[in-house]
Design an enzyme around this catalytic site. Structure first.
Site, PDB file in Angstrom:
ATOM      1  N   CYS A  93      25.682  57.915 -52.567  1.00 58.36           N
ATOM      2  CA  CYS A  93      24.427  57.674 -51.837  1.00 58.36           C
ATOM      3  C   CYS A  93      24.715  57.289 -50.389  1.00 58.36           C
ATOM      4  CB  CYS A  93      23.653  56.553 -52.527  1.00 58.36           C
ATOM      5  SG  CYS A  93      22.339  55.826 -51.544  1.00 58.36           S
ATOM      6  N   CYS A 136      23.964  53.588 -49.757  1.00 57.07           N
ATOM      7  CA  CYS A 136      24.963  52.698 -50.356  1.00 57.07           C
ATOM      8  C   CYS A 136      26.251  52.709 -49.554  1.00 57.07           C
ATOM      9  CB  CYS A 136      25.241  53.127 -51.798  1.00 57.07           C
ATOM     10  SG  CYS A 136      23.775  53.136 -52.853  1.00 57.07           S
TER      11      CYS A 136
END
Length: 244
Positions: A50, A53
């Site tokens: 991600c 992230c």
């Protein structure tokens, strides 16, 4: 501070995790053993690939020397799937990563239940602010794995003294504020945060979040376009969420 926390320490202290990167054989680790000697920042990420992230990991990795060396604390990341974790660790985190196979940390952040982002995330103005911020950060991701489960961040005292700070991700890309985390680490460790580090973190945070994508009109147009797409999706079809 403890009265404002939604997570109870008992919900995370006995979670079984797997130490799987950079070891000869996988080992099971009980969560409270991670912070038994040192207070620890625990980042619970949604997906190793991600872009949000990875951005968050990169931000806090940049403060590793302050948190780990100056303050004497630890920092670890938690993942609920292993795919892409090696790249995440090598390129963005440079620290310990544990696998949470039962998603227990994620459930703790939701009061015992997994919190999953749905289509409503895409029509939230906050999501678009986060997306614009991420694009400007230059951190990229991929589309491997499940990014729908929401994460967060904990700061846990050494031993069994409990949780000192928590950040619960509400919208995809709602990463924890580095200045707030540094200030919380300072309170926990008793070590005054370096003013230059705090100023740098505050400046970075301000730059990252002052992204109100163009204008409220622009946001409204994007939200309307997304809503049209949602309305056009058959109600009987399973929602295909972007793995952000």
């Amino acid at each position: 501070m403890a009265s404002t926390l939604k997570t109870q320490y008992k919900d995370i202290k006995d979670i079984s995790l797997v130490d799987f990167l950079g070891v000869e054989a996988e080992q099971t680790v009980v969560a409270h053993d991670i912070w038994k000697d040192k207070a620890t920042v625990v980042i619970v990420i949604r997906r190793p690939g991600c872009q949000f992230c990875r951005e968050e990991a990169k931000i806090f990795d940049g403060h590793r020397s302050t948190i780990e060396q100056s303050m004497g604390m630890k920092m670890v990341c938690i993942v609920h799937e292993k795919e892409g974790s090696d790249v995440f660790q090598k390129e963005f985190w440079h620290g310990k990563v544990y696998h949470d196979p039962t998603k227990a940390f994620y459930k703790a952040l939701g009061g015992g239940h997994l919190r999953v982002g749905g289509w409503g995330q895409l029509i939230s103005p906050s999501f678009w602010v986060n997306l614009v911020r991420n694009k400007k950060s230059g951190v990229k991701g991929n589309f491997e794995g499940d990014g729908s489960i929401l994460g967060g961040l904990y700061i846990v005292h050494a031993g069994d003294q409990g949780i000192a700070y928590e950040h619960i991700e509400k919208v995809w890309g709602d990463i924890a504020s580095a200045p707030k985390v540094l200030e919380a680490c300072s309170r926990v460790s008793g070590v005054a945060v370096n003013e230059a580090s705090l100023a740098k973190a505050a400046e970075e945070h301000e730059n990252l979040h002052e992204r109100m994508a163009n204008s409220s009109v622009g946001q409204a147009k994007r939200a309307a376009a997304t809503q049209d797409a949602v309305d056009a999706t058959p109600s009987t079809a399973p929602a295909q969420l972007p793995p952000l």
